[in-house]
Structures are given as C-alpha cells and as structure tokens.
Design an enzyme around this catalytic site. Structure first.
Site, PDB file in Angstrom:
ATOM      1  N   HIS A 239       0.862  -1.185   0.000  1.00 27.83           N
ATOM      2  CA  HIS A 239       0.000   0.000   0.000  1.00 27.83           C
ATOM      3  C   HIS A 239       0.900   1.237   0.000  1.00 27.83           C
ATOM      4  CE1 HIS A 239      -3.070   2.881   1.249  1.00 27.83           C
ATOM      5  NE2 HIS A 239      -3.991   1.950   1.097  1.00 27.83           N
ATOM      6  N   ARG A 262      -6.593  10.170   0.218  1.00 27.77           N
ATOM      7  CA  ARG A 262      -6.318  10.653  -1.144  1.00 27.77           C
ATOM      8  C   ARG A 262      -7.609  10.840  -1.912  1.00 27.77           C
ATOM      9  NH1 ARG A 262      -3.617   6.422  -3.556  1.00 27.77           N
ATOM     10  NH2 ARG A 262      -3.704   5.154  -1.675  1.00 27.77           N
TER      11      ARG A 262
END
Length: 609
Positions: A239, A262
């Site tokens: 990740h 994000r």
C-alpha cells in the site's frame, strides 16, 4: 474472525443452524477491524448521485479487472454484481451507517461507502459481532476465543470433518463439524519459521506492515497440508500510504493512512516538495511511482476542505500525532526539512517545534518548490488534467498561504491477493481442481478474486459477498438435512453436538431474527448500580504496564482494558496512552458509544464528575 467469518456465521445463525466460531485472538475482528476507507457497492439507491449517476455493475467490474490485470468475468463479475445487495444486507441486518460515499484510487466513480460517524472497519466488525453473539444465549452459537486451530481433520475419503486446536488454556482439543469454513485472513505479517511471505516474496520483507500479528496465513497452511491448491501467492499488495510515527520511526507495524485520505483530495509530495503521481491511480501504480523517486518517505498534504471531509479519520490521525496542522508553505517547508533528519522518539508537537530551527536556506529551497508545485496543481485542476493523467481534483486548489495538514508516509505491506483456490460457491479446491468435501472458505484466505492488485474498498466487499455465499449455501444444506431427517422421523439429537453446521431448529428471515433479539431479557432482576470511581482512583489505576490495570474513562464510565491491550487491532498504545484519564474524545475519533456494550465484563464503575 473478521467480516468474512462473521458474515458466514450470521447467515447460518439466521437460518436456524448451529455454529461454532473459533478465533485465535481473544476478540473478534481481525484485520477487518482496522479497515478505514470503506466498502464498495454499485449501486444501492441511497448512494446514487450526480457523481456516480453513470456508474454501473459493468463499470465496477471493469475497474476491478483493470486493477487486477484480469478479465472482468468469473469471480470479479460475481463480486461486482453482488455488491449492492451486500451493502443493503449489512444496513438492514446490522443497522450500520454507510451513508458517506467517495471515489477512491482506480475507481471511475464514487462507490466506496463508509459511516458518517466512525471508522468503517471498527463499526462493521462491531455490528456483525454484536448480532452474532446474540445467538450465544439461545445455544445456537459456541464461541471459542483464544483458541488456535492447528490442523484440519479428515476422514478416510479426504473430506474435512473438523479441526484440531489449542484451547485458551494451552491444551490440545478437537472439534468435529459437519462443515468447516476457513475465514482466517492472509499472511502480510508472517515472519514465522514457516513464513509464506518469505517463501513467496522475500524481497518484500524489508517493508513494514499494516497487519496485526495474527496475519500469519494459518488457514492457508492448514488447507495446503491436506492438498488444497493455491493461486497468486506471490501477489502481495504494498500500500502506498502507511504513516511514519515520529514517536517510533522504526516500528515494524504502521498505522494505515486510508485510501480515502487521497480520495478526499490529499496529494503526495517528494522530500523536495514535488508531486510525482496521479494520487488516484491504483495502489500498485502509486507505489511504483514512489519507488521510482528513490526517496524513502513522502508527505501527504491536505487543505482545510479536504480535512473537513475526512472528518473523524483526520481527527484520529491528528490525535495520534500522525498528522500536523501547519500555516502555509513556509511552515510546511520547515517541517519537511526537519522531518528529513531522522530524529526519532518525538511527539508531533516536538517535531513541529524543531522545524523552527532548521537551516533557513534548505527551508527556502523547499518552500520555493512547494509554491511552484501548488501553483501547477491549481492550474491543472482548473484545466481538468495534469501531466500524470489525473482528471479528478477534489477540493482543489491548495493555497500556499492557507492552513494545511501534513503527515509522513511510507509504503507498507497491506494485503495478500493470493490464497487457496476455491469455487464460486466457496468450496475449497484441491491442487487438481477437485472439491475438498466439508471445506469452504471466504475472505483473504482465498485467492483468485483480486488478481495482481486489489482495488481499494473491495476487501470488505469480498468478505461480505463470499461470506454470504458460503453461509447461505451451508444454511440451505442444513435445512435440507433437517427435512430429510424429519421425513425419516430421525431424532435431531443424532447430529454432532459440536457441529459447525447442524440441523436448524427453525428457519427465520434476517429481519425476524433481528427482531427476536431486539429486546433482551433483564435476567429477572435489575442490574446493580455501578460504584463511583474518583479521578484520583482512575489515575492511580492507569499504569497499563505488564500485570497492571489499565483503567480508562469513557462517557462517564470506567473500564479496565488490561486484558484487551494485546488484542486491540490498532495496537496496545492506542489504549495505554489513555490510561488513567478520560479518553472519550479520542475514542470518538474511531468508534461510537454503542460499541462499549462489548466490554460490560470489564466495567469498573461510573466516573465521578
């Protein structure tokens, strides 16, 4: 057991079946409890809007297949087509709030659901566990916590008939079962002597992980020992965003910086202050871009509007010292320069204070780069695209003079796409592709759904979809067995006493099952009034060390969480840091008050005003 195991168990229990649920930890939840970004679904009516009006099951399957680098049929098509009903079942059966919807990296539309109030993983595992545990009082559920399965037991034909396990006291035991479901998760924290991570991806051992210490691939190893096949075992997801904690830079386990940070607009910066990727690309592509920079850590940056949409996520990360608030790019530049010196064992406040003493020339250079970067980002947002291919710019622009939030980020091991092979109905397959009798699986223990790279938000969905498929299949099997026995006038008591799936005494709809438990009995008498606990007594019992009590005040009550420290999905310090004090505000960043019903057994008393 996380969402996959709890879902399968609840589907079975709702049908009237008898279930034995085993977990090697002392609390249910697993890695599912740590999930933060959401659960995908296309497209339940409540989450349709302007941002996803054109979304479809086909588009969702295509996004998943593009990330997986696989065809969009088979298990991927099944996952996507079952997603709306999975969301609706969770809402109806558990009452969980999934009202917030966001667009995560790799998705063409907004379709990732999360609560407006709390972290999705913690809320979902709590809601499912609460509903499952209600069957314990009726004798339909046998809950075996702190018990570690060590082997699958088979008959002469090779069918699974139960498990051998080590019980909570350390003794050896076995459990016979009509059917056995593996929902034991992956191996992204397997550093054991039989490490699947070392066997299949030794190059990734250098990365820290977001997984709990329980993620050691136990179920995969047991299934492989009796001939189960495996697929995609070298597909391990790194990740792009795990938080670096300034208080412990070298910690092998990191707090995940959820994908939604994000999704709300957060941008990634190199140590020099430059963007280097479309932040909303699939995870593997963002990691590739990070590694290509040659840097070892990065900065996640948000403005005030992004922070507001992140809500409790931001509050939680800020409380843990993982995100800091800075005024404009001058302060951000000094903080970034100070962060690069590798100083460890600092609070977030100490790190910010240290930034005031950094080299002025170095800070000025980073500030100039930051200003240029933010100007370029604003222009790209206005134009609808940038050089990295980004076309969606939530809450842009980020102004150089405005309030900003920043955190230190590194790539982290997060998920294993590979696992044991299984059929669409959850049956485990042998290496030769044949069904192994009596053995089923759901969740991260299986392989083949996510291919090369899992799309954010698909993990909780996979657990719910395939947990439901397995649970419903075995419920139907148990119901058919009951009908056959009734027809033959055989006694229901002839079924194994400790069967994981036994003949249902009755069959009820999920709604009826929920109603059946809606008003639990008071046990024939009123509960005794909790004793008063003073602030000084609370403080005196908040040491939280080895063998010490760990009292925490929450909502005017005091609990001793000492027995839960090592089982907490986010690690013991999330609790021990609150020891001896009122932790209500910090608790609310992640959870809702209703979750405390799970801890009535460690309630000490009421906190005096």
């Amino acid at each position: 057991s996380g969402v996959a195991g709890l879902t399968a168990a609840l589907r079975l229990l709702d049908s009237g079946a008898t279930v034995a649920l085993m977990d090697k930890e002392r609390r249910l939840g697993g890695n599912s409890a740590k999930a933060s970004s959401g659960i995908n679904g296309c497209c339940p009516p409540h989450s349709r809007g302007d941002a996803n009006a054109a979304d479809s099951v086909e588009a969702f399957a295509n996004d998943t297949a593009r990330s997986a680098k696989r065809e969009s049929g088979g298990l991927i098509a099944l996952l996507a087509s079952s997603s709306a009903s999975a969301i609706e079942w969770l809402q109806t059966r558990t009452g969980i709030d999934l009202s917030r919807v966001a667009q995560l990296g790799g998705h063409s539309y907004s379709r990732t659901h999360r609560p407006a109030n709390g972290m999705v993983g913690a809320e979902l595992t709590f809601a499912l566990a609460r509903e499952v545990k209600r069957f314990e009082k009726k004798g339909a559920l046998r809950l075996l916590l702190g018990c570690r399965a060590t082997a699958l037991q088979t008959d002469a034909a090779g069918a699974v008939v139960g498990v051998a396990y080590t019980d909570a006291a350390g003794g050896s035991a076995s459990l016979l079962a009509t059917d056995t479901v593996l929902a034991t998760g992956g191996f992204a924290n397997d550093r054991s002597d039989t490490s699947l991570l070392e066997k299949h991806r030794p190059d990734l051992l250098r990365f820290p992980t977001t997984n709990g210490p329980w993620a050691t691939g136990d179920g995969m190893k047991m299934a492989m020992a009796i001939g189960a096949g495996t697929v995609d075992m070298d597909r391990v997801q790194v990740h792009p965003t795990g938080f670096l904690d300034p208080a412990d830079l070298a910690a092998p386990a990191k707090v995940l910086c959820g994908e939604m940070m994000r999704g709300v607009g957060g941008v990634l910066l190199s140590p020099e202050g430059r963007r280097f990727v479309d932040e909303l690309r699939p995870r593997d592509k963002v990691v590739e871009a990070e590694l290509a920079t040659g840097a070892s850590e990065f900065t996640l940056l948000l403005n005030g509007a992004m922070a507001a949409e992140a809500g409790r996520h931001l509050e939680h990360y800020a409380h843990k010292g993982l995100l800091v608030k800075l005024q404009g790019t001058p302060a951000l530049a000094r903080w970034m320069v100070a962060s690069a010196d590798g100083a460890d064992k600092q609070t977030a406040e100490q790190a910010v204070a240290r930034a005031a003493a950094v080299d002025a020339a170095a800070a000025a250079a980073v500030e100039a780069t930051l200003n240029a970067t933010l100007e370029e980002y604003a222009a790209a947002a206005a134009a609808g695209g940038d050089v990295f291919g980004k076309t969606v710019f939530p809450h842009a622009p980020l102004l150089a003079s405005a309030e900003l939030w920043a955190g230190r980020i590194v790539p982290v091991l997060h998920y294993t796409m590979g696992g044991i092979t299984f059929a669409a109905d959850g049956a485990v397959l042998s290496a030769a592709g044949e069904r192994i009798g009596g053995l089923h699986a759901a969740g991260e223990v299986t392989g083949g759904v996510h291919g090369n790279n899992r799309l954010g938000g698909n993990s909780l969905l996979e657990c719910t979809v395939f947990g439901s498929i397995v649970g419903n299949k075995l419920a139907a099997k148990a119901a058919e067995a009951r009908r056959a026995r009734d027809a033959a006038s055989t006694a229901a008591a002839s079924a194994p006493a400790a069967a994981a799936v036994a003949a249902p005494a009755s069959v009820a709809s999920p709604a009826a099952a929920a109603a059946d438990f809606a008003a639990p009995s008071d046990g024939g008498g009123a509960a005794s009034e909790p004793r008063a606990v003073s602030a000084s007594e609370l403080k005196a019992h908040g040491g939280c060390g080895e063998g010490e009590p760990c009292w925490v005040g929450l909502y005017g009550r005091v609990y001793d969480f000492a027995s839960f420290l090592d089982e907490h999905p986010a690690g013991p310090t999330s609790i021990s840091d609150l020891g001896g004090a009122d932790g209500t505000v910090a608790f609310e960043h992640i959870h809702n008050e209703a979750m405390l019903s799970e801890f009535d057994d460690v309630l000490i008393g009421r906190l005096e005003a």
